[in-house]
Design a protein around this motif. Sequence first.
Motif, PDB file in Angstrom:
ATOM      1  N   PRO A 114       0.664  -1.018  -0.192  1.00 28.35           N
ATOM      2  CA  PRO A 114       0.213  -0.190  -0.561  1.00 28.35           C
ATOM      3  C   PRO A 114       0.748   1.428   0.244  1.00 28.35           C
ATOM      4  N   PRO A 115       2.092   1.667   0.825  1.00 32.01           N
ATOM      5  CA  PRO A 115       2.999   2.966   0.999  1.00 32.01           C
ATOM      6  C   PRO A 115       3.264   3.015  -0.540  1.00 32.01           C
ATOM      7  N   HIS A 116       3.475   1.793  -1.707  1.00 30.20           N
ATOM      8  CA  HIS A 116       4.073   2.424  -3.256  1.00 30.20           C
ATOM      9  C   HIS A 116       3.075   2.378  -4.067  1.00 30.20           C
ATOM     10  N   THR A 117       2.511   1.540  -4.235  1.00 29.44           N
ATOM     11  CA  THR A 117       1.193   2.092  -4.541  1.00 29.44           C
ATOM     12  C   THR A 117       0.278   3.761  -4.214  1.00 29.44           C
ATOM     13  N   THR A 118       0.382   3.535  -3.685  1.00 31.61           N
ATOM     14  CA  THR A 118      -0.437   5.197  -2.694  1.00 31.61           C
ATOM     15  C   THR A 118       0.625   6.416  -3.703  1.00 31.61           C
ATOM     16  N   LEU A 119       2.136   6.345  -3.568  1.00 29.56           N
ATOM     17  CA  LEU A 119       3.078   7.393  -3.947  1.00 29.56           C
ATOM     18  C   LEU A 119       3.300   7.004  -5.427  1.00 29.56           C
ATOM     19  N   ARG A 120       2.825   5.409  -5.866  1.00 31.81           N
ATOM     20  CA  ARG A 120       3.513   5.711  -6.943  1.00 31.81           C
ATOM     21  C   ARG A 120       1.992   6.263  -8.297  1.00 31.81           C
ATOM     22  N   GLU A 121       0.387   6.433  -7.595  1.00 35.54           N
ATOM     23  CA  GLU A 121      -0.275   7.188  -8.004  1.00 35.54           C
ATOM     24  C   GLU A 121      -0.433   8.000  -8.002  1.00 35.54           C
ATOM     25  N   ARG A 122       0.004   9.203  -6.726  1.00 37.84           N
ATOM     26  CA  ARG A 122       0.487  10.708  -6.877  1.00 37.84           C
ATOM     27  C   ARG A 122       1.576  11.216  -7.319  1.00 37.84           C
ATOM     28  N   ILE A 123       2.793  10.089  -7.931  1.00 33.90           N
ATOM     29  CA  ILE A 123       3.462  10.373  -8.608  1.00 33.90           C
ATOM     30  C   ILE A 123       3.108  10.842  -9.983  1.00 33.90           C
ATOM     31  N   GLN A 124       2.242   9.665 -10.869  1.00 30.90           N
ATOM     32  CA  GLN A 124       2.370   9.541 -11.618  1.00 30.90           C
ATOM     33  C   GLN A 124       0.929  10.403 -12.208  1.00 30.90           C
ATOM     34  N   SER A 125       0.743  10.869 -11.334  1.00 39.05           N
ATOM     35  CA  SER A 125      -1.124  11.827 -11.176  1.00 39.05           C
ATOM     36  C   SER A 125      -0.046  13.153 -11.358  1.00 39.05           C
ATOM     37  N   GLY A 126       1.068  13.620 -10.931  1.00 38.73           N
ATOM     38  CA  GLY A 126       1.871  14.707 -10.671  1.00 38.73           C
ATOM     39  C   GLY A 126       1.821  15.718  -9.386  1.00 38.73           C
ATOM     40  N   ASP A 127       0.946  14.494  -8.153  1.00 39.95           N
ATOM     41  CA  ASP A 127       0.278  15.553  -6.968  1.00 39.95           C
ATOM     42  C   ASP A 127       1.616  15.468  -5.897  1.00 39.95           C
ATOM     43  N   PHE A 128       2.723  13.972  -6.287  1.00 34.78           N
ATOM     44  CA  PHE A 128       3.609  14.640  -5.889  1.00 34.78           C
ATOM     45  C   PHE A 128       5.367  13.684  -6.636  1.00 34.78           C
ATOM     46  N   THR A 129       6.836  14.737  -6.392  1.00 32.25           N
ATOM     47  CA  THR A 129       6.967  14.824  -7.318  1.00 32.25           C
ATOM     48  C   THR A 129       8.564  14.059  -6.444  1.00 32.25           C
ATOM     49  N   LEU A 130       9.077  12.927  -7.008  1.00 29.48           N
ATOM     50  CA  LEU A 130      10.017  12.233  -6.338  1.00 29.48           C
ATOM     51  C   LEU A 130      11.145  13.164  -6.545  1.00 29.48           C
ATOM     52  N   HIS A 131      12.356  13.125  -5.938  1.00 31.64           N
ATOM     53  CA  HIS A 131      13.464  13.448  -5.601  1.00 31.64           C
ATOM     54  C   HIS A 131      14.312  12.229  -5.540  1.00 31.64           C
ATOM     55  N   HIS A 132      14.218  11.786  -4.878  1.00 29.78           N
ATOM     56  CA  HIS A 132      15.473  10.936  -4.090  1.00 29.78           C
ATOM     57  C   HIS A 132      14.782   9.985  -3.399  1.00 29.78           C
ATOM     58  N   LEU A 133      14.694   8.386  -3.679  1.00 28.07           N
ATOM     59  CA  LEU A 133      14.440   7.624  -3.465  1.00 28.07           C
ATOM     60  C   LEU A 133      15.399   6.340  -2.293  1.00 28.07           C
ATOM     61  N   VAL A 134      15.368   6.465  -0.904  1.00 28.22           N
ATOM     62  CA  VAL A 134      16.717   5.684  -0.719  1.00 28.22           C
ATOM     63  C   VAL A 134      15.960   4.774   0.180  1.00 28.22           C
ATOM     64  N   CYS A 135      16.693   3.811  -0.646  1.00 24.35           N
ATOM     65  CA  CYS A 135      16.444   2.423   0.352  1.00 24.35           C
ATOM     66  C   CYS A 135      17.522   1.951   0.880  1.00 24.35           C
ATOM     67  N   GLU A 136      17.354   0.857   2.624  1.00 22.21           N
ATOM     68  CA  GLU A 136      17.967   0.155   3.400  1.00 22.21           C
ATOM     69  C   GLU A 136      17.172  -0.941   3.478  1.00 22.21           C
ATOM     70  N   THR A 137      18.345  -2.222   2.911  1.00 20.61           N
ATOM     71  CA  THR A 137      17.333  -3.302   2.937  1.00 20.61           C
ATOM     72  C   THR A 137      18.478  -4.204   4.317  1.00 20.61           C
ATOM     73  N   TYR A 138      18.324  -4.431   5.160  1.00 27.97           N
ATOM     74  CA  TYR A 138      19.136  -5.270   6.396  1.00 27.97           C
ATOM     75  C   TYR A 138      18.096  -6.622   6.217  1.00 27.97           C
ATOM     76  N   PHE A 139      19.779  -7.700   6.535  1.00 32.51           N
ATOM     77  CA  PHE A 139      19.238  -8.818   6.974  1.00 32.51           C
ATOM     78  C   PHE A 139      20.534  -9.074   7.699  1.00 32.51           C
ATOM     79  N   PHE A 140      20.568 -10.075   8.788  1.00 32.16           N
ATOM     80  CA  PHE A 140      21.557 -11.206   9.942  1.00 32.16           C
ATOM     81  C   PHE A 140      21.595 -12.606   9.000  1.00 32.16           C
ATOM     82  N   ARG A 141      22.484 -12.952   7.959  1.00 34.19           N
ATOM     83  CA  ARG A 141      22.143 -14.016   6.892  1.00 34.19           C
ATOM     84  C   ARG A 141      23.757 -14.891   6.874  1.00 34.19           C
TER      85      ARG A 141
END
Length: 325
Positions: free
Chosen positions: A134-161
């Motif tokens: 849901p968070p990503h689908t919600t923000l994609r709709e806003r990006i595609q409609s022009g309601d939200f302008t994304l400058h930078h997507l930052v992702c941290e992915t962590y596991f202990f493997r």
Amino acid sequence: MPAPSSAPIRLCIAGEGAMGSTHARIFADMPGVKTVALAAADMSRGRQLAAQYGIPDCSDDLAATLARTDVDAVVLATPSGLHAEHAELAARLGKPMLIEIPAALTLADTERLARVQAETGVPMMVAHSRRFAPPHTTLRERIQSGDFTLHHLVCETYFFRRNNLNMFGEPRTWVDSLLWHHACHTVDLFCWLLDESEFDVWGQRGPDHPELGIPMDITVAMRSRKRGTLLTMAMSFNNKGPFGGFYRYIGEEDTYRAFRDELTDSDGKVVEMPGAQPAFEAQDTEFIAALREGRPSRCDIASVLPAMRALDGIDRIMRGEPAAR
């Protein structure tokens, strides 16, 4: 091919590990679906899983199970290195499929699967579950409609493997890939959010684990050639502490944080998303709906090719190899 719309869709789940179990749980509660068979490499674990979810048959012969006339479609949750082989097998036997991420461990194999789908007409959906969170689908709709302008997507992915365990802490017989599996989620998410396919890419990798033989830490960066939007990823199998993918959407209008199925704004306030369905449930629901409606899924094999091309470029940079022409 799938049963008529009035009849339940009869599934085979291939794989007795963490994701096979996850899909078995979801489909056990889904109306109009019946899991009739489980294909397992480890028959002891397979029988336990089949008993847990009332699956009437468990076999270690995937080809024979897929050839059954009472199997309409298959969920491929086998080891990542077998996905391409098993997907082609299913397609040649006429069975629509949901392939766990990644569809393959190379761009060449993914492109081959896209050609097989075009040749056979058998639908291949890939489990890129971020597209359904849901968070990503919600923000994609806003990006595609022009309601939200994304400058930078930052992702941290962590596991202990440092030991070869799955997400449930159970032993694995195969080694996971931080790049082709875990980075694939976010690389595809970035392509999908922007609805673009042309990117500049970069990556670096730390030392290989002495026993697992894979890099345990990587950094990935992408830049949209059209908009200049950035993606930055830090990923580790060495992290002690909370695990998973943590996302920060830095935009012109606000900054949002996404973790699993929750979205918060720059003040830490939860963003309400009425009627939102959890990612895995939404993804599996889409698989069944696309089969019933006779349409391509929202995550068709052809739609993941931009992400796989980006991953191939990142992998080549990490290995010091020349870029593909």
